[in-house]
Design a protein around this motif. Structure first.
Motif, PDB file in Angstrom:
ATOM      1  N   MET A 161       0.838  -1.178   0.000  1.00  0.00           N
ATOM      2  CA  MET A 161       0.000   0.000   0.000  1.00  0.00           C
ATOM      3  C   MET A 161       0.887   1.247   0.000  1.00  0.00           C
ATOM      4  SD  MET A 161      -3.019   0.879   2.630  1.00  0.00           S
ATOM      5  CE  MET A 161      -4.125   2.165   2.286  1.00  0.00           C
ATOM      6  N   GLU A 162       0.527   2.198  -0.802  1.00  0.00           N
ATOM      7  CA  GLU A 162       1.297   3.429  -0.918  1.00  0.00           C
ATOM      8  C   GLU A 162       0.650   4.526  -0.077  1.00  0.00           C
ATOM      9  OE1 GLU A 162       3.365   5.761  -4.533  1.00  0.00           O
ATOM     10  OE2 GLU A 162       1.356   5.018  -4.870  1.00  0.00           O
ATOM     11  N   PHE A 163       1.492   5.304   0.591  1.00  0.00           N
ATOM     12  CA  PHE A 163       0.993   6.385   1.441  1.00  0.00           C
ATOM     13  C   PHE A 163       1.244   7.734   0.783  1.00  0.00           C
ATOM     14  CE2 PHE A 163       1.813   2.900   4.352  1.00  0.00           C
ATOM     15  CZ  PHE A 163       0.615   2.849   5.025  1.00  0.00           C
ATOM     16  N   ALA A 164       0.305   8.635   0.959  1.00  0.00           N
ATOM     17  CA  ALA A 164       0.427   9.980   0.399  1.00  0.00           C
ATOM     18  C   ALA A 164       1.527  10.742   1.130  1.00  0.00           C
ATOM     19  CB  ALA A 164      -0.900  10.728   0.512  1.00  0.00           C
ATOM     20  N   TYR A 165       2.297  11.508   0.393  1.00  0.00           N
ATOM     21  CA  TYR A 165       3.354  12.348   0.954  1.00  0.00           C
ATOM     22  C   TYR A 165       2.745  13.523   1.694  1.00  0.00           C
ATOM     23  CZ  TYR A 165       7.697  14.962   1.233  1.00  0.00           C
ATOM     24  OH  TYR A 165       8.786  15.647   1.692  1.00  0.00           O
ATOM     25  N   GLY A 166       1.673  14.055   1.157  1.00  0.00           N
ATOM     26  CA  GLY A 166       1.013  15.195   1.772  1.00  0.00           C
ATOM     27  C   GLY A 166      -0.156  15.643   0.938  1.00  0.00           C
ATOM     28  N   ALA A 167      -0.926  16.562   1.483  1.00  0.00           N
ATOM     29  CA  ALA A 167      -2.070  17.112   0.765  1.00  0.00           C
ATOM     30  C   ALA A 167      -1.693  18.487   0.225  1.00  0.00           C
ATOM     31  CB  ALA A 167      -3.272  17.219   1.692  1.00  0.00           C
ATOM     32  N   VAL A 168      -2.150  18.775  -0.979  1.00  0.00           N
ATOM     33  CA  VAL A 168      -1.833  20.051  -1.617  1.00  0.00           C
ATOM     34  C   VAL A 168      -3.082  20.646  -2.250  1.00  0.00           C
ATOM     35  CG1 VAL A 168       0.546  19.400  -2.125  1.00  0.00           C
ATOM     36  CG2 VAL A 168      -1.219  18.988  -3.830  1.00  0.00           C
ATOM     37  N   VAL A 169      -3.006  21.934  -2.512  1.00  0.00           N
ATOM     38  CA  VAL A 169      -4.029  22.641  -3.271  1.00  0.00           C
ATOM     39  C   VAL A 169      -3.323  23.298  -4.451  1.00  0.00           C
ATOM     40  CG1 VAL A 169      -5.702  24.532  -3.241  1.00  0.00           C
ATOM     41  CG2 VAL A 169      -5.462  23.061  -1.240  1.00  0.00           C
ATOM     42  N   ALA A 170      -3.847  23.099  -5.647  1.00  0.00           N
ATOM     43  CA  ALA A 170      -3.256  23.672  -6.856  1.00  0.00           C
ATOM     44  C   ALA A 170      -3.843  25.056  -7.125  1.00  0.00           C
ATOM     45  CB  ALA A 170      -3.505  22.757  -8.050  1.00  0.00           C
ATOM     46  N   ARG A 171      -2.974  25.985  -7.492  1.00  0.00           N
ATOM     47  CA  ARG A 171      -3.365  27.344  -7.868  1.00  0.00           C
ATOM     48  C   ARG A 171      -2.633  27.703  -9.154  1.00  0.00           C
ATOM     49  NH1 ARG A 171      -7.259  27.145  -4.662  1.00  0.00           N
ATOM     50  NH2 ARG A 171      -7.119  27.927  -2.580  1.00  0.00           N
ATOM     51  N   HIS A 172      -3.143  28.684  -9.874  1.00  0.00           N
ATOM     52  CA  HIS A 172      -2.477  29.209 -11.070  1.00  0.00           C
ATOM     53  C   HIS A 172      -2.111  28.094 -12.044  1.00  0.00           C
ATOM     54  CE1 HIS A 172      -2.346  32.790  -8.621  1.00  0.00           C
ATOM     55  NE2 HIS A 172      -1.594  32.174  -7.737  1.00  0.00           N
ATOM     56  N   VAL A 173      -3.076  27.263 -12.376  1.00  0.00           N
ATOM     57  CA  VAL A 173      -2.852  26.105 -13.249  1.00  0.00           C
ATOM     58  C   VAL A 173      -2.698  26.553 -14.701  1.00  0.00           C
ATOM     59  CG1 VAL A 173      -3.841  23.937 -14.073  1.00  0.00           C
ATOM     60  CG2 VAL A 173      -4.198  24.637 -11.691  1.00  0.00           C
ATOM     61  N   SER A 174      -1.637  26.042 -15.357  1.00  0.00           N
ATOM     62  CA  SER A 174      -1.430  26.265 -16.789  1.00  0.00           C
ATOM     63  C   SER A 174      -1.121  24.912 -17.422  1.00  0.00           C
ATOM     64  CB  SER A 174      -0.270  27.228 -17.027  1.00  0.00           C
ATOM     65  OG  SER A 174       0.966  26.603 -16.763  1.00  0.00           O
ATOM     66  N   ALA A 175      -0.903  24.892 -18.711  1.00  0.00           N
ATOM     67  CA  ALA A 175      -0.590  23.636 -19.398  1.00  0.00           C
ATOM     68  C   ALA A 175       0.740  23.063 -18.911  1.00  0.00           C
ATOM     69  CB  ALA A 175      -0.540  23.859 -20.905  1.00  0.00           C
ATOM     70  N   GLU A 176       1.687  23.924 -18.570  1.00  0.00           N
ATOM     71  CA  GLU A 176       3.031  23.476 -18.204  1.00  0.00           C
ATOM     72  C   GLU A 176       3.242  23.209 -16.721  1.00  0.00           C
ATOM     73  OE1 GLU A 176       2.561  26.377 -20.093  1.00  0.00           O
ATOM     74  OE2 GLU A 176       2.738  25.224 -21.941  1.00  0.00           O
ATOM     75  N   GLY A 177       2.398  23.777 -15.856  1.00  0.00           N
ATOM     76  CA  GLY A 177       2.614  23.589 -14.434  1.00  0.00           C
ATOM     77  C   GLY A 177       1.634  24.374 -13.590  1.00  0.00           C
TER      78      GLY A 177
ATOM     79  N   GLN B  45       1.162  26.232  -9.253  1.00  0.00           N
ATOM     80  CA  GLN B  45       1.672  26.475  -7.914  1.00  0.00           C
ATOM     81  C   GLN B  45       0.923  25.535  -6.988  1.00  0.00           C
ATOM     82  OE1 GLN B  45       0.451  29.849  -5.146  1.00  0.00           O
ATOM     83  NE2 GLN B  45       2.358  30.615  -6.029  1.00  0.00           N
ATOM     84  N   LEU B  46       1.641  24.857  -6.111  1.00  0.00           N
ATOM     85  CA  LEU B  46       1.007  23.989  -5.121  1.00  0.00           C
ATOM     86  C   LEU B  46       1.223  24.586  -3.746  1.00  0.00           C
ATOM     87  CD1 LEU B  46       2.130  20.450  -6.373  1.00  0.00           C
ATOM     88  CD2 LEU B  46      -0.063  21.596  -6.777  1.00  0.00           C
ATOM     89  N   ILE B  47       0.178  24.593  -2.944  1.00  0.00           N
ATOM     90  CA  ILE B  47       0.250  25.044  -1.556  1.00  0.00           C
ATOM     91  C   ILE B  47       0.140  23.787  -0.705  1.00  0.00           C
ATOM     92  CG2 ILE B  47      -0.800  26.475   0.226  1.00  0.00           C
ATOM     93  CD1 ILE B  47      -2.043  28.100  -2.126  1.00  0.00           C
ATOM     94  N   LEU B  48       1.103  23.588   0.183  1.00  0.00           N
ATOM     95  CA  LEU B  48       1.131  22.359   0.963  1.00  0.00           C
ATOM     96  C   LEU B  48       1.457  22.613   2.423  1.00  0.00           C
ATOM     97  CD1 LEU B  48       4.408  20.460   0.186  1.00  0.00           C
ATOM     98  CD2 LEU B  48       3.953  22.698  -0.713  1.00  0.00           C
ATOM     99  N   LYS B  49       1.151  21.629   3.242  1.00  0.00           N
ATOM    100  CA  LYS B  49       1.433  21.711   4.673  1.00  0.00           C
ATOM    101  C   LYS B  49       2.752  21.026   5.009  1.00  0.00           C
ATOM    102  CE  LYS B  49      -3.360  22.101   5.955  1.00  0.00           C
ATOM    103  NZ  LYS B  49      -4.493  21.550   6.636  1.00  0.00           N
ATOM    104  N   GLN B  50       3.150  20.052   4.204  1.00  0.00           N
ATOM    105  CA  GLN B  50       4.403  19.322   4.409  1.00  0.00           C
ATOM    106  C   GLN B  50       5.566  20.253   4.080  1.00  0.00           C
ATOM    107  OE1 GLN B  50       6.777  17.305   5.569  1.00  0.00           O
ATOM    108  NE2 GLN B  50       5.511  15.550   5.075  1.00  0.00           N
TER     109      GLN B  50
END
Length: 86
Positions: free
Chosen positions: A1-17, A19-24
Motif C-alpha cells: 500500500m502506498e501512502f500519500a506524501y502530503g495534501a496540496v491545493v493547486a493554484r495558477h494552473v497552466s498547461a506546463e505547471g 503552484q502547489l500550496i502544501l502543509k508538508q
C-alpha cells in the motif's frame, strides 16, 4: 500500500505547471511527485522552486485545457489533492 506524501491545493494552473500550496515542509527543488486526477489519470512532475508553503510544479507532459480546468475545479471544490513521491 502506498501512502500519500502530503495534501496540496493547486493554484495558477497552466498547461506546463502550477503552484502547489502544501502543509508538508520537507519538499526540495528537483523532487518528483505525482497526483491522481479523476478522468486524467496520474499527473507527474518536478518541483522547480520552493518558497515557504508554496512550490512551483512543472508537469512532465503539458495538460490539455480540459485537464487544466478539471484540476483547478477539483481544488476549488474538494480543496486538495494527495501528493505521492514519483
Amino acid at each position: 500500500m502506498e501512502f500519500a506524501y502530503g495534501a496540496v491545493v493547486a493554484r495558477h494552473v497552466s498547461a506546463e505547471g502550477c503552484q502547489l500550496i502544501l502543509k508538508q515542509d520537507q519538499v526540495a527543488k528537483g523532487q518528483r511527485f505525482r497526483f491522481n486526477l479523476d478522468g486524467a489519470g496520474a499527473v507527474v512532475g518536478t518541483v522547480r522552486w520552493v518558497v515557504s508553503d508554496r512550490i512551483g510544479f512543472a508537469f512532465d507532459q503539458p495538460l490539455c485545457r480540459r485537464t487544466q480546468d478539471a484540476l483547478a475545479n477539483h481544488c476549488r471544490v474538494v480543496h486538495g489533492l494527495e501528493l505521492f513521491l514519483a
